[in-house]
Design an enzyme around this catalytic site. Structure first.
Site, PDB file in Angstrom:
ATOM      1  N   GLU A 127      -6.665   0.087  12.972  1.00  0.00           N
ATOM      2  CA  GLU A 127      -7.189   0.974  11.934  1.00  0.00           C
ATOM      3  C   GLU A 127      -8.706   1.001  12.042  1.00  0.00           C
ATOM      4  O   GLU A 127      -9.370  -0.013  11.803  1.00  0.00           O
ATOM      5  CB  GLU A 127      -6.757   0.485  10.551  1.00  0.00           C
ATOM      6  CG  GLU A 127      -5.261   0.537  10.322  1.00  0.00           C
ATOM      7  CD  GLU A 127      -4.705   1.947  10.372  1.00  0.00           C
ATOM      8  OE1 GLU A 127      -3.498   2.098  10.612  1.00  0.00           O
ATOM      9  OE2 GLU A 127      -5.496   2.896  10.171  1.00  0.00           O
TER      10      GLU A 127
ATOM     11  N   ARG B  12       0.853  -1.187   0.000  1.00  0.00           N
ATOM     12  CA  ARG B  12       0.000   0.000   0.000  1.00  0.00           C
ATOM     13  C   ARG B  12       0.888   1.235   0.000  1.00  0.00           C
ATOM     14  O   ARG B  12       1.795   1.351   0.814  1.00  0.00           O
ATOM     15  CB  ARG B  12      -0.891  -0.006   1.246  1.00  0.00           C
ATOM     16  CG  ARG B  12      -1.694   1.269   1.461  1.00  0.00           C
ATOM     17  CD  ARG B  12      -2.432   1.206   2.800  1.00  0.00           C
ATOM     18  NE  ARG B  12      -3.241   2.379   3.008  1.00  0.00           N
ATOM     19  CZ  ARG B  12      -4.456   2.559   2.526  1.00  0.00           C
ATOM     20  NH1 ARG B  12      -4.992   1.618   1.790  1.00  0.00           N
ATOM     21  NH2 ARG B  12      -5.147   3.660   2.765  1.00  0.00           N
ATOM     22  N   GLY B  13       0.662   2.124  -0.942  1.00  0.00           N
ATOM     23  CA  GLY B  13       1.400   3.375  -0.982  1.00  0.00           C
ATOM     24  C   GLY B  13       0.504   4.531  -0.591  1.00  0.00           C
ATOM     25  O   GLY B  13      -0.660   4.572  -0.975  1.00  0.00           O
ATOM     26  N   THR B  14       1.010   5.460   0.164  1.00  0.00           N
ATOM     27  CA  THR B  14       0.195   6.578   0.618  1.00  0.00           C
ATOM     28  C   THR B  14       1.104   7.706   1.072  1.00  0.00           C
ATOM     29  O   THR B  14       2.326   7.549   1.143  1.00  0.00           O
ATOM     30  CB  THR B  14      -0.734   6.159   1.774  1.00  0.00           C
ATOM     31  OG1 THR B  14      -1.621   7.228   2.087  1.00  0.00           O
ATOM     32  CG2 THR B  14       0.062   5.777   3.001  1.00  0.00           C
ATOM     33  N   ASN B  15       0.510   8.841   1.347  1.00  0.00           N
ATOM     34  CA  ASN B  15       1.218   9.987   1.910  1.00  0.00           C
ATOM     35  C   ASN B  15       0.735  10.195   3.338  1.00  0.00           C
ATOM     36  O   ASN B  15      -0.469  10.305   3.574  1.00  0.00           O
ATOM     37  CB  ASN B  15       0.949  11.253   1.088  1.00  0.00           C
ATOM     38  CG  ASN B  15       1.847  11.346  -0.130  1.00  0.00           C
ATOM     39  OD1 ASN B  15       3.064  11.383  -0.011  1.00  0.00           O
ATOM     40  ND2 ASN B  15       1.249  11.364  -1.306  1.00  0.00           N
TER      41      ASN B  15
ATOM     42  N   GLU C 140      -7.442  -5.709  -5.552  1.00  0.00           N
ATOM     43  CA  GLU C 140      -7.550  -5.118  -4.218  1.00  0.00           C
ATOM     44  C   GLU C 140      -7.805  -6.168  -3.154  1.00  0.00           C
ATOM     45  O   GLU C 140      -8.631  -7.063  -3.320  1.00  0.00           O
ATOM     46  CB  GLU C 140      -8.683  -4.085  -4.192  1.00  0.00           C
ATOM     47  CG  GLU C 140      -8.869  -3.442  -2.828  1.00  0.00           C
ATOM     48  CD  GLU C 140      -9.989  -2.423  -2.827  1.00  0.00           C
ATOM     49  OE1 GLU C 140     -10.252  -1.852  -1.760  1.00  0.00           O
ATOM     50  OE2 GLU C 140     -10.600  -2.196  -3.895  1.00  0.00           O
TER      51      GLU C 140
ATOM     52  N   SER D 199      -7.521  -0.500   2.359  1.00  0.00           N
ATOM     53  CA  SER D 199      -7.382  -1.067   1.025  1.00  0.00           C
ATOM     54  C   SER D 199      -5.911  -1.254   0.689  1.00  0.00           C
ATOM     55  O   SER D 199      -5.094  -0.367   0.918  1.00  0.00           O
ATOM     56  CB  SER D 199      -8.044  -0.156  -0.020  1.00  0.00           C
ATOM     57  OG  SER D 199      -9.423  -0.042   0.209  1.00  0.00           O
TER      58      SER D 199
END
Length: 825
Positions: free
Chosen positions: A750, A730-733, A795, A755
């Site tokens: 969480e 999972r990639g995110t900022n 997903e 996702s």
């Protein structure tokens, strides 16, 4: 594929540390069994003590076996880590053409520790005092013979073992997991999961050791209390230690009633003691079930066998060739059994029609081989030549000679047997004839239907000016318009997805209010690429931008909706092959901030796999921007795997990433249980526009009645989908304050749905990468790819409230991204 970066020496050292920790656990077990050797018979042999002692014996044996399994499992995990390091060292040495690299020696497998049952607690403990004989006939039971001193000694041994057991494993846990987490190897997440299992099992075992110790101390106190109470009652009629009665009792002989009263009081004390001991025995039995869970988990790892690579060695090459040959024999053997059934009398009785066709084919094929085939068939020589190639698997010798040898050997050995090659003359004969005549051709692509081009615009009458600003309908190109260079990134499959109305499907074509002019051909959309592919419709006026198209790129047409011809919808283009089209259903309304044309209030068509949303569900807030912000406000980020990957919008089947069709031939897992309309609606709402609203409300703890109903429906639908166990990404900022919350060794909960994606390549691409990358080992994540509006994103969705154990947190020196490895709890 993720890059490989491994230091075999460091990995081997980490494995050796794990093995040493396991062996230290063995020392703790040995010390415990030695201390328990002197506690035999500590519970006594009276009815109460014997019942509790038998319960203790079962719990103690299970607990010591769990300790041994934990030790053996931890040593086996360490052996596996060392074997992995050895394999990487061998691969590195083989790839070094200069010969400077040297392989690590193959590690020795640690032997298992076997333990026996501890000494039984049932037996003669303490003896009865001399005065007990005066009341024993009236009580009808024996003296409680439990030995409180032995009980306390056993309790101290269990407490010490529990503390040492936990300390020995903890000493090697954190540093080892950090050292393994620094290696970029495919099995890194699996190794850390195994170590997390070992740590959890060790904690469970240590906790049960403390529980056993507390229970033994409690029983020792009860034994002392009942002994003291009995001696106090006996002192009323005699000296409890000598049994000598008072002189007046001997002279008058009137103490019988007093003795019976004292005996009744003693019986009451003993009965209370028995009930308390029975309750304590139930608590000891509860320990057994908790210990069994730890035993089952670690016995799985204790039974692992680790092997090292044989690649590049003569033994390895020989074994590989033998295995390939036996594989060929097995494949032909299965075909032999099928052929044997096809010509068997049983098939003649069960399937006479099929049996007749098979025999007729054999006769026809045999005729081809002797030159008696139909006209235009190759001669007998060419047919036999082709048959020989089939029997000897001529074309397979170049790619896999060992497997071809196995197949050829089996076919030659069974040549004349029923079910063998000669029984398949019909098939071989036809195959030879077809191959020689070139009849085996790939199936042709059907010719697309002929579509008339749009008629030229009608010339204006003389004296009337030509209308300006009235462009005709333009057929769509089938690809989304490229966004501006400074616009937002495409929706990441591991980060964020479009809000409500941001990525609608193709809009429903507007219906004309007046009949077209007679004699004028009606313009239609571009013809489909091939039969079976839906025609991409022209976007409706005012429809929101596609995922890769900024809002400003849309130019509302100036032609009124009443004069705009209706393009062919995807369902309509397939009506000839798949029946009448499905009626379009309204989707969530477009955000108010987006511009709309004259026909902007026309409903959009729901994708085929999106299901029908619940009626009355609230639409997405109108203030949502067309792209979700890059920086989430809480937790793992609000992103989900809901956006097209960075690739051609059209895949090999002609479908775009949003054209989720059940007949697309995708390889997604099917649900474990049938999904009803409510399940499909919940999944379509979340994987489409509704994820942001639900996740925001979950994180803020401010769910209204409608949102709670949708959360419950989504949770219920996820329970019917298959569980995915494996690595996801999972990639995110994340802002700095949120990123700081992820510390190794802590468990993160969480609150919202999480996702992730199994496609590591897409998740790490430059278009989708944020400042943080989560690498998660999933154990109960649900595969929603088969029912998602974007199935290509692969997903994996975690339910709300999922817990994750933070294994490591490092910074990639090349990209500057924070890499957080977690395990789902």
């Amino acid at each position: 594929m993720a890059p490989l970066a491994c230091d075999p020496t460091a990995l081997d050292h980490a494995g050796a540390t794990v093995v040493a920790a396991g062996e230290s656990l063995g020392s703790v077990i040995s010390t415990l069994t030695a201390a328990l050797a002197g506690t035999s018979g500590m519970a006594g042999d009276d009815p109460v003590g014997a019942a509790l002692g038998r319960r203790y014996d079962g719990a103690a044996a299970k607990l010591i076996q769990a300790m041994a399994d934990t030790r053996n499992g931890l040593c086996s995990i360490g052996d596996g880590v060392r074997m992995s390091a050895h394999n990487y060292a061998v691969a590195e040495a083989m790839s070094d053409l200069a010969g400077r690299a040297s392989a690590l020696p193959a590690p020795q497998v640690t032997g298992p520790l076997t333990v026996g049952a501890p000494p039984s607690a049932v037996g003669h403990g303490s003896g009865a005092p001399a005065g007990w004989g005066w009341v024993a006939p009236s009580i009808g039971m024996i003296w409680p013979t439990g030995d409180s001193a032995k009980l306390r000694a056993a309790a101290a041994a269990w407490a010490t073992a529990g503390a040492n057991f936990m300390a020995a494993e903890t000493a090697a846990g954190g540093g080892t997991m950090a050292a393994i987490g620094a290696q970029q190897i495919p099995e890194g997440a699996a190794i850390n999961k195994a170590l997390a299992d070992a740590s959890s099992a060790t904690a469970d075992v240590a906790r049960q050791c403390q529980t056993i110790a507390a229970q033994l101390n409690s029983y020792a106190a009860k034994v002392d209390q009942v002994h003291a109470a009995i001696l106090d009652l006996l002192s009323r009629i005699c000296d409890p230690l000598t049994g000598i009665k008072e002189v007046w009792d001997l002279l008058t002989d009137e103490d019988e009633d007093e003795i019976k009263k004292i005996a009744d009081d003693i019986r009451t004390v003993v009965d209370n003691f028995g009930r308390e001991a029975d309750t304590l025995g139930g608590q000891i039995e509860a320990t057994v079930s908790a210990v069994a869970a730890a035993t089952e988990n670690m016995s799985h790892w204790a039974g692992k066998e680790w092997d090292h690579f044989l690649h590049g060695t003569p033994v390895g090459r020989a074994l590989n060739q033998v295995g390939q040959a036996f594989k060929g024999v097995g494949e032909e053997g299965w075909g032999f059994l099928k052929g044997l059934y096809e010509v068997s009398p049983n098939r003649m009785l069960l399937d006479p029609v099929g049996y007749g066709k098979t025999m007729a084919g054999m006769v026809e094929g045999a005729g081809t081989l002797v030159g008696l085939g139909p006209d235009g068939v190759p001669g007998a020589f060419d047919a036999w030549k082709a048959l020989g190639k089939d029997v000897t698997h001529w074309d397979e010798w170049g790619s896999n000679p060992a497997e071809a040898l196995g197949k050829s050997t089996f076919d030659v050995a069974t040549l004349a047997l029923p079910g063998g090659p000669l029984s398949k003359l019909g098939k071989f004969g036809h195959s030879a004839a077809d191959a020689l005549k070139g009849l085996k051709k790939p199936p042709g692509v059907p010719k697309p239907p002929e579509v008339k081009p749009p008629a030229a615009p009608k010339a204006p009458d003389s004296g009337q000016p030509a209308p300006s600003g009235k462009p005709g309908p333009v057929a769509p190109s089938g690809k989304p318009a490229p966004g501006p260079a400074d616009g937002p990134l495409p929706h990441s499959p591991t980060e964020s997805k479009p809000p409500a109305g941001g990525t609608p499907p193709a809009a429903e074509p507007p219906k004309p209010t007046a009949a077209p002019h007679s004699g004028e051909p009606k313009p239609i959309a571009t013809p489909p690429e091939s039969v079976g592919k839906p025609v991409t419709p022209a976007p409706a006026e005012g429809a929101p931008a596609q995922p890769h198209e900024p809002v400003s790129a849309r130019v509302p047409p100036t032609v009124p909706a009443a004069d705009t011809p209706a393009p062919s919808a995807p369902a309509a283009s397939m009506s000839a092959a798949s029946g009448p089209p499905m009626p379009p259903t309204p989707s969530l309304p477009e955000p108010a901030s987006l511009p709309s044309g004259p026909s902007g209030d026309l409903p959009a068509e729901t994708p085929p796999t999106a299901g029908i949303p619940h009626s009355g569900e609230p639409s997405a807030p109108s203030s949502v921007p067309p792209h979700f912000p890059d920086t989430p406000t809480h937790g793992l980020g609000d992103g989900g795997a809901h956006g097209p990957p960075e690739s051609d919008p059209k895949n090999a089947n002609g479908h775009g990433p949003h054209d989720a069709s059940l007949d697309s031939g995708s390889d997604h897992h099917l649900p474990l249980h049938p999904l009803d309309s409510d399940d499909l609606a919940a999944l379509a709402h979340y994987t489409g526009p509704g994820y942001q609203e639900l996740n925001f409300a979950l994180r803020e703890g401010a769910l209204d009645v409608s949102q709670q109903a949708r959360v419950d429906a989504l949770q219920k639908a996820l329970e019917k989908l298959p569980v995915y166990e494996g690595a996801v990404v999972r990639g995110t900022n994340l802002p700095a304050d949120v990123l700081e919350q992820y510390r190794p060794g802590e468990v993160i909960t969480e609150a919202a749905f999480t996702s992730t994606s199994t496609d590591h390549t897409v998740a790490q691409s430059s278009a989708f990468a944020g400042n943080t990358e989560f690498r998660i080992w999933s154990t109960t994540g649900r595969d929603v790819s088969s029912v998602s509006m974007y199935p290509d994103e692969k997903e994996i969705l975690f339910p709300a409230g999922s817990k994750f154990y933070v294994v490591s947190k490092t910074v990639d020196p090349q990209t500057g991204r924070t890499i957080i490895e977690m395990i789902e709890r």
